[in-house]
Write a protein that holds these residues in place. Structure first.
Motif, PDB file in Angstrom:
ATOM      1  N   GLU A 392       0.837  -1.193   0.000  1.00 42.43           N
ATOM      2  CA  GLU A 392       0.000   0.000   0.000  1.00 42.43           C
ATOM      3  C   GLU A 392       0.871   1.241   0.000  1.00 42.43           C
ATOM      4  O   GLU A 392       1.938   1.258   0.625  1.00 42.43           O
ATOM      5  N   TYR A 393       0.414   2.282  -0.704  1.00 44.42           N
ATOM      6  CA  TYR A 393       1.128   3.549  -0.737  1.00 44.42           C
ATOM      7  C   TYR A 393       0.236   4.656  -0.163  1.00 44.42           C
ATOM      8  O   TYR A 393      -0.983   4.644  -0.350  1.00 44.42           O
ATOM      9  N   CYS A 394       0.847   5.592   0.473  1.00 46.97           N
ATOM     10  CA  CYS A 394       0.129   6.783   0.906  1.00 46.97           C
ATOM     11  C   CYS A 394      -0.172   7.620  -0.331  1.00 46.97           C
ATOM     12  O   CYS A 394       0.713   7.877  -1.154  1.00 46.97           O
ATOM     13  N   ASP A 395      -1.422   8.080  -0.490  1.00 48.54           N
ATOM     14  CA  ASP A 395      -1.807   8.833  -1.684  1.00 48.54           C
ATOM     15  C   ASP A 395      -0.930  10.056  -1.895  1.00 48.54           C
ATOM     16  O   ASP A 395      -0.504  10.355  -3.009  1.00 48.54           O
ATOM     17  N   SER A 396      -0.645  10.801  -0.813  1.00 47.32           N
ATOM     18  CA  SER A 396       0.142  12.023  -0.968  1.00 47.32           C
ATOM     19  C   SER A 396       1.560  11.703  -1.416  1.00 47.32           C
ATOM     20  O   SER A 396       2.154  12.417  -2.218  1.00 47.32           O
ATOM     21  N   ALA A 397       2.110  10.577  -0.896  1.00 49.32           N
ATOM     22  CA  ALA A 397       3.466  10.194  -1.300  1.00 49.32           C
ATOM     23  C   ALA A 397       3.506   9.821  -2.769  1.00 49.32           C
ATOM     24  O   ALA A 397       4.440  10.170  -3.500  1.00 49.32           O
ATOM     25  N   ARG A 409      -5.660  12.948  -6.386  1.00 49.45           N
ATOM     26  CA  ARG A 409      -5.631  11.682  -5.654  1.00 49.45           C
ATOM     27  C   ARG A 409      -5.395  10.566  -6.634  1.00 49.45           C
ATOM     28  O   ARG A 409      -5.930  10.547  -7.745  1.00 49.45           O
ATOM     29  N   GLY A 414      -2.699   0.884  -4.477  1.00 47.00           N
ATOM     30  CA  GLY A 414      -2.271  -0.320  -3.760  1.00 47.00           C
ATOM     31  C   GLY A 414      -2.220  -1.508  -4.673  1.00 47.00           C
ATOM     32  O   GLY A 414      -2.681  -1.483  -5.815  1.00 47.00           O
TER      33      GLY A 414
END
Length: 417
Positions: A392-397, A409, A414
């Motif tokens: 999973e990735y953070c959206d902002s990252a 966004r 993911g």
């Protein structure tokens, strides 16, 4: 992104003979998408996706590559998982049984449905470690096939008499293979002759540790080992990689002529041999000479390799990345060739073959060798282990990495590996 620990389901051995399982939508290495029906521990049928039916369980393998399961030809389960311990390794029966069981389950989670473990006998541990390993083998029945190699320290001279008697006792107890490390005996040739004598008496295979740095000694080993019908394996033979190419080639030809298999350890650990000068075997040279070369994982988080993973996929990856084998050859070294060296039946994803299978998330073999996290393991026609990983990735990252507007966004970032 850690993998989850494999959790084998409860196994009822009686159900194995009648249970049917359908693996749906699996991808094979040739690119076909198929259904595979399993029953009575074997592959009953392979057909195009949606063409087969089963009366019981189904497993959806959409997005998975289906392979013959790997096998581990060179483990040290009696010392596994001891790298973080204080003081010397303990050989109490309960401790060895626990370590052997836990190590076997870890390797099963990676996909190895058969395991050959070298177990030390004699000295302070006597036959206790072998007793513990055999108890672990019984408790693991139906989950994985564990065979044991009896490994005495000395077999020649006055001190070797006890070792030879104990080797015979270990075979009577249930050890499947005889072996050891002739390089550490004052008379290496005598050690090999003693092992071969016991093997001939009981009709069991031989699996010897050797660095292989002495070409004359290796040639003698090949000469005396060639006539044993049940087969001889040696490894890790890292010393061959330190020889001049012409000398190593002659040694490889002698091994090939004798029909001796080599079990290499691509990680480079020497599996309990002296660490000085250790290196990986020259796999391509051995294969070119006609030697059957399989690959093992070796030590699993013990003094010989404190960070050992016991993962056949890692061994195959290293064969491809460092030894120039293509993906098919590298995987065969930890599956088909390893099984052959261990005297196990051949496995193919075809009707009639044993249902020893590994499903790995991915579409191509080269891809799963480099990124094989999610796995489903089938032993004797039953799912015995699952390992899942989610990335999973953070959206902002992700937005920053892709140089997107901060308010944007990213959907579907993911994934499952």
């Amino acid at each position: 992104m850690p993998d989850s620990q494999p959790q084998p389901p409860h196994h009822d051995g009686a159900a194995e003979d009648t249970a049917s399982l359908l693996l749906c939508g699996a991808t094979l290495v040739d690119g076909r998408t198929v259904d595979v029906r399993l029953g009575r521990g074997r592959i009953e049928a392979v057909g195009t996706a949606g063409s087969l039916t089963a009366h019981t369980a189904r497993v959806d393998l959409n997005g998975y590559l289906l392979l013959p399961a790997p096998a581990e030809p060179h483990a040290h389960s009696d010392t596994a998982l001891t790298a973080d311990g204080d003081g010397p390794v303990g050989y109490e029966v309960r401790d060895v049984q626990r370590r052997t069981t836990e190590a076997a389950l870890l390797q099963l989670g990676h996909g190895a449905t058969a395991l050959r473990s070298h177990v030390r006998i004699g000295d302070v541990q006597g036959l206790g470690a072998m007793e513990a390993a055999l108890q672990a083998r019984r408790s693991l029945r139906g989950l994985t096939d564990l065979t044991t190699v009896a490994v005495p320290r000395l077999l020649t001279g006055i001190a070797g008499g006890d070792g030879l008697a104990m080797l015979r006792d270990a075979v009577k107890m249930g050890a499947s293979v005889v072996g050891g490390c002739p390089d550490l005996d004052p008379d290496p040739t005598g050690y090999v002759e003693a092992v071969l004598e016991v093997a001939a008496e009981h009709g069991c295979p031989v699996d010897l540790h050797t660095d292989g740095a002495d070409p004359a000694r290796l040639a003698r080993l090949a000469a005396v080992a060639g006539g044993l019908r049940s087969g001889v394996s040696v490894g890790p033979c890292g010393g061959l990689g330190r020889m001049p190419a012409a000398v190593a080639a002659r040694s490889a030809e002698a091994l090939a002529a004798a029909g001796v298999s080599v079990v290499c350890l691509p990680q480079g650990d020497c599996g309990g041999l002296e660490r000085r000068g250790c290196s990986a075997a020259p796999v391509r040279l051995l294969r070119a000479a006609g030697v059957r070369v399989s690959a093992g994982s070796g030590a699993l988080r013990d003094a010989a390799n404190p960070v050992g993973r016991g993962d056949p996929m890692e061994a195959a990856f290293l064969l491809a990345a460092q030894h120039g084998l293509d993906a098919d050859e590298a995987y065969a070294a930890v599956s088909a060739v390893a099984r052959e060296a261990m005297g196990l039946p051949e496995v193919r994803v075809e009707a009639g073959f044993p249902a020893e299978l590994l499903a790995v998330r991915g579409a191509r073999l080269s891809g799963v060798l480099s990124l094989a996290y999610s796995r489903i393991v089938v032993h004797r026609g039953r799912v015995v282990a699952r390992t899942s990983a989610v990335r999973e990735y953070c959206d902002s990252a992700v937005a920053v990495a892709l140089d997107l507007p901060r308010q944007g966004r990213v959907k579907g970032a993911g994934g499952t590996a």
